[in-house]
Design an enzyme around this catalytic site. Structure first.
Site, mmCIF file in Angstrom:
data_model
loop_
_atom_site.group_PDB
_atom_site.id
_atom_site.type_symbol
_atom_site.label_atom_id
_atom_site.label_comp_id
_atom_site.label_asym_id
_atom_site.label_seq_id
_atom_site.Cartn_x
_atom_site.Cartn_y
_atom_site.Cartn_z
ATOM 1 N N LYS A 107 0.813 -1.217 0.000
ATOM 2 C CA LYS A 107 0.000 0.000 0.000
ATOM 3 C C LYS A 107 0.845 1.263 0.000
ATOM 4 C CE LYS A 107 -4.170 -2.094 1.859
ATOM 5 N NZ LYS A 107 -3.723 -3.431 2.331
HETATM 6 C C1 LIG Z 1 -4.517 -4.483 1.963
HETATM 7 C C2 LIG Z 1 -3.802 -5.754 1.964
HETATM 8 C C3 LIG Z 1 -4.236 -6.835 1.186
HETATM 9 C C4 LIG Z 1 -5.495 -6.777 0.378
HETATM 10 O O1 LIG Z 1 -5.391 -5.881 -0.716
HETATM 11 P P1 LIG Z 1 -6.723 -5.392 -1.466
HETATM 12 O O2 LIG Z 1 -6.250 -4.403 -2.465
HETATM 13 O O3 LIG Z 1 -7.595 -4.773 -0.425
HETATM 14 O O4 LIG Z 1 -7.338 -6.590 -2.066
HETATM 15 C C5 LIG Z 1 -3.458 -7.977 1.181
HETATM 16 N N1 LIG Z 1 -2.339 -8.075 1.920
HETATM 17 C C6 LIG Z 1 -1.904 -7.061 2.694
HETATM 18 C C7 LIG Z 1 -0.680 -7.251 3.505
HETATM 19 C C8 LIG Z 1 -2.609 -5.872 2.743
HETATM 20 O O5 LIG Z 1 -2.174 -4.881 3.499
#
Ligand SMILES: *Cc1c(COP(=O)(O)O)cnc(C)c1O
Length: 434
Positions: A107
């Site tokens: 993210k």
């Molecule tokens: C947010 C997150 C996900 C899921 O991603 P999405 O885009 O919401 O499907 C998977 N793994 C980790 C470590 C995350 O922080």
């Protein structure tokens, strides 16, 4: 580029409006009017390009009409201050490591890009009113957004998280920062936090008094840049002579990450198929099997960033394929794993390959182990560093997981957060009282 709403009940908006509003007035999600196919030469030369060079080309396809190339390149290069390498785990299975950014999770890419894009728009306007970013987190979003925006002038970030439902390591990454970051500890689950944020955007009085914007994965400025590293993965695989029969497996919660991959595919990325790997929250998996989408309350798992009962980007996937279950299932398959299976996978992978998975990446790796055909090569997205889930991973692999220095630094900070109930009137009056 104009952006339309997946609900189709509101006029098109500009990129700037889509970024600032986050969610469309009719509660739909913004989609770009056009998804440009990248030229053949781009894919022919891609293995000789760096990650940043690739990302600048991809960004230009999305944002080139709205932002001068020089400014856009700078935003992209500032965002990608770290690599997203592809690492071989075993024959035919590779890990796309997305945890080399400041908060050690994927993210960081979207959050850093959004912070820089918003700052670009504020500066261009000579903005005088403070912009308030509201973000709901089940773990990693909060830290990525908070760190992406930390110290950015003219922007204040409010991180809403469910009390007692994020790991202490995750919590310290957004509760210890201070400055323009405020953490709010909500007495409820993640879906309550997401509901509070969505209600705030729909509330007329709040929107008159405050400039509000979302930084959840529904925001186009967060989810579109995630396409960058899918192209990079392809480039590095092509460089290694492994570009044929690629299967990309994405551990999914709100489905922003995999949607970005599907956009990349629409832009011409030569990937054979995708797998959406879920934990016990199997809503999308069930949709693939039955054609019926039935959201339900999320259940808590050890892969907690994927504990989502009503994935917000599902509307974008439907829109991308004209609501056709058949088109979706011809490109995307699913998998769902219990906590016991996730633990077992972390242990087995560590024993047989020496590679340490985090609980989310473990779902991705396992889905490739279970579903890869002989002529295929699989890449799973390793979405977070295993040290972010230290106790869980150490218990599973019976070995120590060292804490990387940036994470250790967060853990030394002092936690500060505002406790609030999960009811909207309380949240609203607290916001207005600030
Ligand atoms: C947010 C997150 C996900 C899921 O991603 P999405 O885009 O919401 O499907 C998977 N793994 C980790 C470590 C995350 O922080």
């Amino acid at each position: 580029m104009k952006y339309y709403s997946t609900n189709l009940h509101t006029p098109d908006v500009t990129l700037e409006e889509a970024v600032v509003k986050g969610l469309a007035a009719d509660r739909g999600l913004f989609m770009p009017r056009e998804i440009k196919r990248l030229p053949d030469e781009f894919f022919e030369n891609i293995d000789r390009m760096s990650f940043q060079e690739i990302a600048c080309e991809v960004a230009a396809a999305f944002f080139g009409d709205d932002i001068p190339r020089e400014d856009l390149d700078r935003i992209v290069c500032d965002t990608l201050s770290f690599d997203c390498p592809v690492v071989k785990v075993e024959d035919n299975i590779y890990s796309l490591e997305l945890f080399h950014g400041p908060t050690l999770a994927f993210k960081d890419v979207g959050a850093r890009f959004m912070a820089r894009l918003l700052q670009y728009f504020i500066r261009k306007k000579g903005g005088d009113r403070e912009v308030n970013v509201l973000v709901a987190t089940s773990g990693d979003t909060g830290s990525a957004v908070a760190n992406g925006f930390l110290g950015v002038d003219g922007i204040h970030v409010y991180v809403l998280y469910p009390k007692g439902k994020v790991s202490p390591i995750q919590e310290c990454q957004f509760t210890t920062l201070g400055q323009n970051i405020t953490a709010i500890e909500v007495d409820g689950v993640f879906d309550d936090c997401q509901r509070l944020v969505k209600s705030a955007f729909m509330d007329e009085e709040l929107n008159e008094r405050l400039v509000l914007t979302s930084a959840n994965s529904i925001n186009v400025a967060r989810f579109l840049p995630q396409a960058f590293y899918y192209f990079n993965a392809y480039a590095r695989m092509k460089g290694a002579g492994k570009k044929d029969g690629l299967v990309i497996c994405v551990p999914s919660g709100n489905f922003g990450n995999i949607t970005a991959g599907l956009f990349a595919h629409r832009m011409g990325l030569p990937v054979k198929r995708f797998i959406a790997a879920n934990n016990a929250n199997d809503i999308f998996f069930n949709y693939l099997q039955t054609g019926v989408y039935s959201p339900k309350a999320s259940v808590q798992t050890i892969a907690n960033a994927m504990d989502v009962g009503d994935p917000s980007n599902f509307a974008r996937i439907l829109d991308l394929y004209g609501n056709s279950h058949e088109r979706i299932t011809s490109l995307v398959s699913g998998a769902t794993y219990s906590d016991a299976q996730i633990r077992e996978t972390m242990r087995d992978c560590y024993r047989s390959t020496g590679y340490t998975l985090d609980p989310h990446g473990a779902c991705g790796y396992r889905a490739l182990k279970d579903g890869l055909l002989p002529a295929e090569t699989g890449i799973f997205l390793e979405t977070a560093h295993p040290a972010k889930f230290k106790e869980t991973v150490e218990e599973a692999i019976s070995d120590e997981v060292p804490i990387p220095a940036p994470l250790a630094a967060f853990m030394k900070g002092e936690k500060r957060s505002i406790p609030l109930p999960s009811t909207f009137p309380d949240f609203k009056s607290w916001l207005l009282g600030r």
